[in-house]
Every structure is written in structure tokens, then in C-alpha cells.
Design a protein around this motif. Structure first.
Motif, short mmCIF file in Angstrom:
data_model
loop_
_atom_site.label_atom_id
_atom_site.label_comp_id
_atom_site.label_asym_id
_atom_site.label_seq_id
_atom_site.Cartn_x
_atom_site.Cartn_y
_atom_site.Cartn_z
N ASN A 152 -16.75 -3.53 -13.76
CA ASN A 152 -16.29 -2.94 -12.50
C ASN A 152 -15.04 -3.61 -11.93
OD1 ASN A 152 -17.48 -0.54 -11.40
ND2 ASN A 152 -19.45 -1.60 -11.46
N ILE A 153 -14.23 -4.18 -12.83
CA ILE A 153 -12.95 -4.74 -12.43
C ILE A 153 -11.92 -4.36 -13.49
CG2 ILE A 153 -11.61 -6.85 -12.02
CD1 ILE A 153 -14.20 -8.15 -11.05
N ALA A 154 -10.78 -3.88 -13.02
CA ALA A 154 -9.63 -3.61 -13.89
C ALA A 154 -8.62 -4.72 -13.63
CB ALA A 154 -9.03 -2.24 -13.57
N PRO A 155 -8.55 -5.74 -14.49
CA PRO A 155 -7.83 -6.96 -14.14
C PRO A 155 -6.30 -6.90 -14.24
CG PRO A 155 -8.82 -7.17 -16.31
CD PRO A 155 -9.31 -5.88 -15.75
N ARG A 156 -5.77 -6.12 -15.17
CA ARG A 156 -4.34 -6.16 -15.41
C ARG A 156 -3.62 -5.02 -14.71
NH1 ARG A 156 -3.05 -7.53 -21.66
NH2 ARG A 156 -1.84 -5.64 -21.33
N ASP A 158 -1.62 -2.96 -15.99
CA ASP A 158 -1.64 -1.77 -16.82
C ASP A 158 -3.07 -1.31 -17.14
OD1 ASP A 158 -2.11 -3.94 -18.44
OD2 ASP A 158 -0.58 -3.47 -19.93
N ASP A 159 -4.05 -1.88 -16.42
CA ASP A 159 -5.43 -1.40 -16.52
C ASP A 159 -5.75 -0.38 -15.43
OD1 ASP A 159 -6.03 -3.00 -18.70
OD2 ASP A 159 -6.87 -4.63 -17.50
N TYR A 203 -7.35 2.92 -20.05
CA TYR A 203 -8.41 3.17 -19.07
C TYR A 203 -9.71 3.51 -19.78
CZ TYR A 203 -4.01 4.36 -16.62
OH TYR A 203 -2.73 4.36 -16.13
N SER A 204 -10.82 3.26 -19.06
CA SER A 204 -12.14 3.66 -19.57
C SER A 204 -12.94 4.43 -18.53
CB SER A 204 -12.92 2.42 -20.01
OG SER A 204 -13.20 1.57 -18.90
N TRP A 205 -12.37 4.64 -17.35
CA TRP A 205 -13.07 5.34 -16.25
C TRP A 205 -12.09 6.25 -15.54
CZ3 TRP A 205 -12.00 5.43 -11.02
CH2 TRP A 205 -12.98 5.97 -10.18
N TRP A 206 -12.58 7.47 -15.25
CA TRP A 206 -11.82 8.44 -14.47
C TRP A 206 -12.79 9.08 -13.47
CZ3 TRP A 206 -11.46 7.55 -19.59
CH2 TRP A 206 -10.20 7.28 -20.12
N ASP A 217 -4.96 11.76 -14.89
CA ASP A 217 -4.99 10.47 -15.59
C ASP A 217 -4.93 9.28 -14.64
OD1 ASP A 217 -5.31 9.05 -17.93
OD2 ASP A 217 -3.16 8.87 -18.32
N LYS A 218 -5.68 9.38 -13.55
CA LYS A 218 -5.74 8.27 -12.59
C LYS A 218 -6.93 7.38 -12.95
CE LYS A 218 -3.30 10.59 -8.85
NZ LYS A 218 -3.33 11.01 -7.42
N GLY A 219 -6.79 6.66 -14.06
CA GLY A 219 -7.89 5.90 -14.60
C GLY A 219 -7.83 4.42 -14.29
N ARG A 220 -8.93 3.74 -14.68
CA ARG A 220 -9.02 2.29 -14.58
C ARG A 220 -9.79 1.77 -15.79
NH1 ARG A 220 -11.44 2.02 -8.39
NH2 ARG A 220 -10.37 3.92 -7.69
N ARG A 221 -9.46 0.59 -16.25
CA ARG A 221 -10.20 -0.03 -17.36
C ARG A 221 -11.26 -0.96 -16.77
NH1 ARG A 221 -9.82 -4.47 -21.46
NH2 ARG A 221 -8.31 -5.50 -20.10
#
Length: 262
Positions: A152-156, A158-159, A203-206, A217-221
Motif C-alpha cells: 500500500n505504498i508507491a515509493p518512487r 515513477d511508481d 503500476y499494479s493498481w488502478w 492510466d492513473k495507476g500506482r505500484r
């Protein structure tokens, strides 16, 4: 032994049993780690998965919320289940494969909508969970281990789809990223996905809220695979199965894969 591992926040394994089975048929990972199963253990579906070769299971369950499970073709035994931050939630399960590798499957609290623990208890719980993970790895350095899950955290930068716009949005705030990095450093973990895919947006979540998630494509990893120093170089072939987000009645997460030669 070469084995492929996948991690996937399934957002109800009972509701989405058929697409889990589809993933197992089409991609055939040796190990599948699920989060947000939303089921007590004895009601997690097993028969269809066992028929596909996944006869080994460890899990922690909870009615309607949270829940983590590991299904495997490879023999394994349960290797612990921690209640980080003493939340009483089913958020962690570990298994030891018969090749000696320990897999930790985590579902880190999402943290609510406001990035301020003084007004949002859930955000405080998230930070406390991560702090206890850090302290655990500081005391007992993991070896021959893989950590996966919806962290539940997108650290970078570009994540996420827009770094500046999300700096105050829970999952990408500086304090969360700092906690995330402290957990990694405490266990000397390597981000396997970014080792294999070092550059570019990923990304892995939308969100379900987007009418056309693919075009927007407003995603997050948010989903990760880590490895300890002694096995990090055995990892390769990382990938996010973005198309799975578009399957019938999908989770809002896509599964993340990595292969290990051990």
C-alpha cells in the motif's frame, strides 16, 4: 530449483475464485500469494485450485476484511503469522518451502484518506505496522527470504501517475515512503521488481473509480516482491500482468510475478 512466484491483492477470493483459477491455468506460477481475501480460512475456496495442482495452502482469515493466503505446488509449512501493531487483523502469513526459502505475505493497512495520524487513526495504524516490521527485521535479520504483498505504498516518483499531485495522497506521502525505505533497509531487502525493471512508470493498481482505467492510466505500484541479499541475484523475469486488471469482475490490482533460480 527454479520457481515462479506471484502476488495479487484479490479483493475477495470467494467473489473472484474463477479469475484466480484462470490465472493459475494460464500463467501457472508455482506459488501464489493473495491479499485481501475477505474470508475466514475454512471458507477460502480450495477444491478448484487443488485440481490445478495447488494442493498446499497456508492462510490467515478474517470475515469480510483483510486476510492473506499462500497457495503452492511446492510443499511448504507454515512459518509464522505476526500481528504487527497489535491490530487483531489477518495481515501476515509466512510459509517455508521445502527448498528452505521463507515467503512472507503482507497486507499493509491502506491508511485511510487523510495523511495525518492525529485526525486519522487508520493512518497511524499504517505507520505503526511499518515501524514494527522495521524493528522486527532490525532484531532478526531475515535470510533466504522473499517478502511480497500489497504494501500500500508507491515509493518512487515513477511508481505513480503524477508524483507532484500525489505527494499529499495516502500511499505516496513522504512519511510513508520514509517508513517503507526503513523497512527495506532494516532487512537489507532488494526490490526485485525494480531490479529487473529499473526505469519507467510501472503500476499494479488502478482505481475502480476511473470509468476507463486503461486509457486514464492513473495507476500506482502498490504491490511488491522483495528478496534478501543471499538470494536477490537468483531473481529475474519480473513482470506486472496489467491485462488481468481488465478481466471480468476484476480486482483493482494486477498480479506481480518474479522467478527465482535456487
Amino acid at each position: 530449483m527454479t520457481f515462479t512466484l506471484a502476488t495479487w491483492n484479490i479483493n475477495s477470493v470467494r467473489l473472484r475464485e474463477d479469475i484466480v483459477a484462470r490465472l493459475l491455468r494460464e500463467e501457472a506460477p508455482d506459488v501464489l500469494c493473495l491479499q485481501e481475501c475477505k474470508s475466514v480460512v475454512d471458507k477460502i475456496p480450495t477444491e478448484q485450485f487443488a485440481q490445478l495442482g495447488y494442493s498446499h495452502k497456508v492462510a490467515r482469515g478474517q470475515k469480510s476484511y483483510n486476510g492473506v493466503a499462500i497457495f503452492s505446488k511446492i510443499p511448504m509449512v507454515e512459518a509464522g503469522a505476526e500481528d504487527f501493531a497489535s491490530l487483531g487483523h489477518a495481515r501476515h502469513i509466512a510459509a517455508r518451502l521445502d527448498n528452505g526459502v521463507t515467503i512472507h505475505n503482507h497486507y499493509v493497512p491502506a491508511g485511510g484518506d487523510v495523511a495525518d495520524r492525529t485526525v486519522n487513526e487508520k493512518f497511524g495504524q499504517k505507520l505503526d505496522y511499518l515501524t514494527e516490521m522495521r524493528d522486527t527485521f532490525s532484531r532478526d535479520k531475515p535470510q533466504k527470504s522473499i517478502l511480497v504483498g500489497d504494501l500500500n505504498i508507491a515509493p518512487r516518483e515513477d511508481d505513480v501517475w503524477d508524483h507532484k499531485k500525489l505527494l499529499k495522497v495516502v500511499s505516496h506521502t513522504p512519511i510513508e515512503v520514509d517508513h517503507f525505505n526503513e523497512v527495506m533497509e532494516a532487512g537489507a531487502w532488494t526490490d526485485v521488481t525494480r531490479k529487473d525493471i529499473p526505469d519507467g512508470r510501472l503500476y499494479s493498481w488502478w482505481s475502480y473509480r476511473a470509468k476507463d482505467w486503461d486509457a486514464a492510466d492513473k495507476g500506482r505500484r502498490l504491490d511488491h516482491i522483495w528478496a534478501t541479499p543471499d538470494i536477490k541475484n537468483a531473481a529475474h523475469s519480473s513482470r506486472v500482468l496489467r491485462d488481468v486488471r481488465g478481466w471480468d469482475k476484476p480486482s483493482d490490482h494486477a498480479p506481480v510475478f518474479a522467478t527465482f533460480d535456487l
